[in-house]
Design an enzyme around this catalytic site. Structure first.
Site, PDB file in Angstrom:
ATOM      1  N   LYS A 100       0.845  -1.194   0.000  1.00 25.48           N
ATOM      2  CA  LYS A 100       0.000   0.000   0.000  1.00 25.48           C
ATOM      3  C   LYS A 100       0.884   1.249   0.000  1.00 25.48           C
ATOM      4  O   LYS A 100       1.927   1.280   0.662  1.00 25.48           O
ATOM      5  CB  LYS A 100      -0.907  -0.026   1.225  1.00 25.48           C
TER       6      LYS A 100
ATOM      7  N   SER B 278      -9.733   1.771   2.969  1.00 28.10           N
ATOM      8  CA  SER B 278      -8.896   2.524   2.053  1.00 28.10           C
ATOM      9  C   SER B 278      -7.871   1.677   1.308  1.00 28.10           C
ATOM     10  O   SER B 278      -7.209   2.156   0.399  1.00 28.10           O
ATOM     11  CB  SER B 278      -8.149   3.609   2.847  1.00 28.10           C
TER      12      SER B 278
ATOM     13  N   SER C  25      -9.925  -0.833   7.142  1.00 26.88           N
ATOM     14  CA  SER C  25      -9.415  -0.603   5.796  1.00 26.88           C
ATOM     15  C   SER C  25      -8.776  -1.826   5.161  1.00 26.88           C
ATOM     16  O   SER C  25      -8.450  -1.800   3.975  1.00 26.88           O
ATOM     17  CB  SER C  25      -8.387   0.543   5.813  1.00 26.88           C
TER      18      SER C  25
END
Length: 650
Positions: free
Chosen positions: A92, A167, A191
């Site tokens: 990420k 996210s 997330s």
């Protein structure tokens, strides 16, 4: 398997062929090479990426193939390789990597390259993993759809018109589309788990402190956790094993020993008809009520029924404070984010916009760098921390957090794991909730409580719901006690472990395990007997407790290791008391002698003796004078005064 993207055959391999253990076995047996494996993933990534937009940055092919060749040479020379050798990992973009940009999905950090690797990334590289690229996310992790990214919107591999969640939507979509084998994400309020449910993959949020946060761009420091995505539970467990452990650069990382999660995986051939017999499972009642899609509830209940068939004891658990988690989470997370994001001012960090004065430089840099969602959350967090509202909002949210933590602890004392849906609905259309932030925030209600309590949780696919052009995956969430990720990864009983040892190592190992367990049980019984004896003695001797030096003796639980008063302790106390009294008498006697023998006392006594002797001699030798009138009265008066002893004071 995800459906094919129209016009191409992108997902032609099964999930079983892409597991870490299978890949490692094929590499070590020379059935395939790391270079061939890397080329196949890169080829799939090039064909799928224009449709999905999972990655913000992909490492050059030359760099990936060079690392693959080095691993092949090590295997060829029979050198030791790490547990993740040849595994392509997506990271990420809010986790720092020294050789690739780390933008956190924000234009403010465009082209920012950290001078170091995050601890989790460094451990991946040391384990032999190859970082294929940086995945898309909502800006600074603030969002639930990945539509809040400052660069692009990621699509769901199951339906390109729907969101992958957020996210960490880019990481979930990349694993679901087989663009990489596993991926790292961050979980502040769900997330990792919500995108795993939307994309039909396994998502693991570890206990707070299990994985170092060093190198993770901070959103809410007391809630942020680096999590794992995989196509199987085994993949997620092996990935977690590689990145866990204490880190001197992160004061919040735990020093607890990290178990070998891989050793807890049992082959399906060794399972009994009821392998989960004895496992206590609690279904959270509040998560299956109003506000959750009926089809999601049906899928979760089917999964719970399957657990009962495998031998679990399923009960319903009520957590009355569950609904309070959502508002408390957003107050705490936004308050912390308003503090953490203050560093991005165009001077210390972030793209700088020239200004005539310092205030305009700060204001313009932040106004043009931050997105609308980030600005709104910073304002809300600053408001909650302001002097007039701190007690009303932030302090009360912390109190609610304590209540939630206590309620989870009480529920997990009675159950081994708790179960709930991972999200109240399946993936929704792109743009459907972008203009309705409250509805988007409500989608986190199933996950935020786990972050507030700091517990581990695992999301598994449990069914499908018809929607759009095809079926959409549904995930359910398994919540465990703190630092008990092993139970979430592989909830098996002692009976299953005994059979596993017997099949794997023979009967001798089984007998050894049984003997060790019998010895532990005998030791525990002996300790219980000793504790009971001391408690009985404590009950008999309560009335004999001595109050010493005006201080009450310590409570019974603190007076001995097993709790309760023991006879030797009372004897020691009585002895000390007797010695104290003797010492006190000796001190009084000594003080009295010193006072009597002092020079001042002797001088006073001598002066008193002189005064008494002089007065006595004067009164005996003086002759009386008899006169009349005034003279007589005056003489008698003076005579009476002379005969009165003189009192002197020293």
């Amino acid at each position: 398997m995800p459906p094919l993207i129209p016009g191409s055959r992108l997902f032609h391999r099964s999930a079983a062929a892409l597991q870490i253990l299978t890949t490692r076995k094929s590499l070590l047996s020379r059935q395939t090479s790391t270079v061939d494996l890397a080329k196949s993933f890169l080829d799939r990534l090039r064909r799928t990426e224009p449709h999905l937009n999972s990655f913000l940055h992909v490492s050059p092919d030359e760099a990936i193939l060079k690392q693959a060749e080095e691993l092949d040479n090590k295997i060829k020379n029979n050198e030791a390789v790490g547990p993740l050798a040849g595994v392509l990992v997506g990271v990420k973009d809010n986790i720092c990597t020294y050789d690739m940009p780390s933008t956190a999905g924000s234009r403010l950090l465009e082209n920012y390259r950290p001078p170091f690797d995050a601890t989790a990334v460094r451990k991946l590289r040391e384990s032999g993993a190859i970082v294929v690229g940086k995945t898309n996310l909502d800006e600074f992790g603030m969002g639930s759809t990945t539509e809040g990214s400052g660069y692009q919107v990621t699509a769901n591999p199951w339906d390109l018109s729907r969101v992958p969640g957020g996210s960490s939507g880019g990481s979930a979509a990349a694993v679901s589309a087989r663009q990489c084998m596993v991926a790292l994400g961050s979980d502040t309020g769900g997330s990792v788990r919500q995108p795993a449910s939307f994309c039909g993959v396994v998502g693991l949020k570890p206990t707070y402190g299990r994985v170092s946060r060093y190198g993770l761009v901070a959103y809410a420091s007391s809630l942020d956790v680096i999590g794992c995505f995989g196509s199987s539970v085994a993949d997620a467990g092996i990935l977690l094993n590689s990145i866990s452990g204490h880190d001197k650069f992160d004061a919040t990382s735990s020093k607890r020993e990290v178990p070998d999660y891989q050793s807890q995986f049992v082959a399906i051939d060794y399972l009994e008809s009821k392998p989960l017999k004895g496992l206590r499972v609690g279904v959270i009642r509040e998560t299956l009520e109003n506000g959750v899609d009926s089809e999601v509830i049906s899928s979760v209940r089917d999964a719970v029924s399957h657990l009962e068939e495998l031998g679990c004891t399923v009960t319903e658990v009520s957590l009355p404070s569950f609904s309070l988690g959502l508002p408390a989470y957003y107050i705490l997370a936004l308050s912390e984010s308003s503090s953490n994001l203050s560093r991005y001012d165009g001077v210390r960090y972030g793209k700088q916009v020239p200004g005539d004065e310092l205030n305009s430089l700060y204001g313009d840099s932040r106004a043009q760098g931050f997105g609308s969602e980030v600005k709104m959350r910073i304002l809300m967090g600053t408001y909650a921390l302001s002097a007039g509202y701190y007690d009303a909002y932030y302090k009360r949210a912390q109190q609610v957090r304590t209540i939630i933590r206590s309620s989870f602890k009480e529920a997990l004392d009675k159950n081994d794991i708790l179960i709930s849906p991972a999200a109240p609905s399946v993936a929704y259309k792109i743009g459907e909730k972008k203009n309705d932030p409250l509805a988007m925030y409500a989608g986190d209600i199933m996950t935020v409580n786990v972050n507030l309590a700091g517990l581990p949780a695992l999301v598994l696919p449990c069914g499908f719901v018809e929607g759009g052009s095809g079926s959409l995956p549904v995930g359910f969430q398994m919540i465990g006690a703190a630092f008990d990720e092993g139970r979430d990864l592989s909830p098996v009983t002692d009976k299953l472990w005994k059979k596993f040892y017997k099949l794997q190592f023979g009967a001798d190992s089984t007998n050894t395990v049984a003997k060790v367990k019998e010895r532990e049980e005998a030791t525990q019984k002996s300790l219980d007997r000793i504790k009971q004896r001391y408690q009985e003695e404590d009950a008999r001797n309560k009335s004999r407790q001595v109050q010493f030096c005006s201080k009450v003796p310590p409570p019974s639980k603190k007076r001995s290791f097993y709790g309760g008063t023991s006879v030797p302790w009372l004897m020691l106390l009585a002895c000390c008391c007797q010695q104290h009294l003797q010492h006190k008498k000796w001190l009084l006697k000594k003080a009295k002698l010193e006072f009597i023998n002092s020079r001042e006392v002797k001088n006073i006594a001598a002066m008193k003796n002189k005064v008494v002797h002089r007065n006595h001699s004067v009164s005996s030798t003086r002759k009386p004078i008899v006169n009349s009138g005034f003279a007589a009265s005056s003489s008698s008066s003076s005579s009476s005064k002379i005969t009165k002893p003189i009192q002197r004071r020293f």
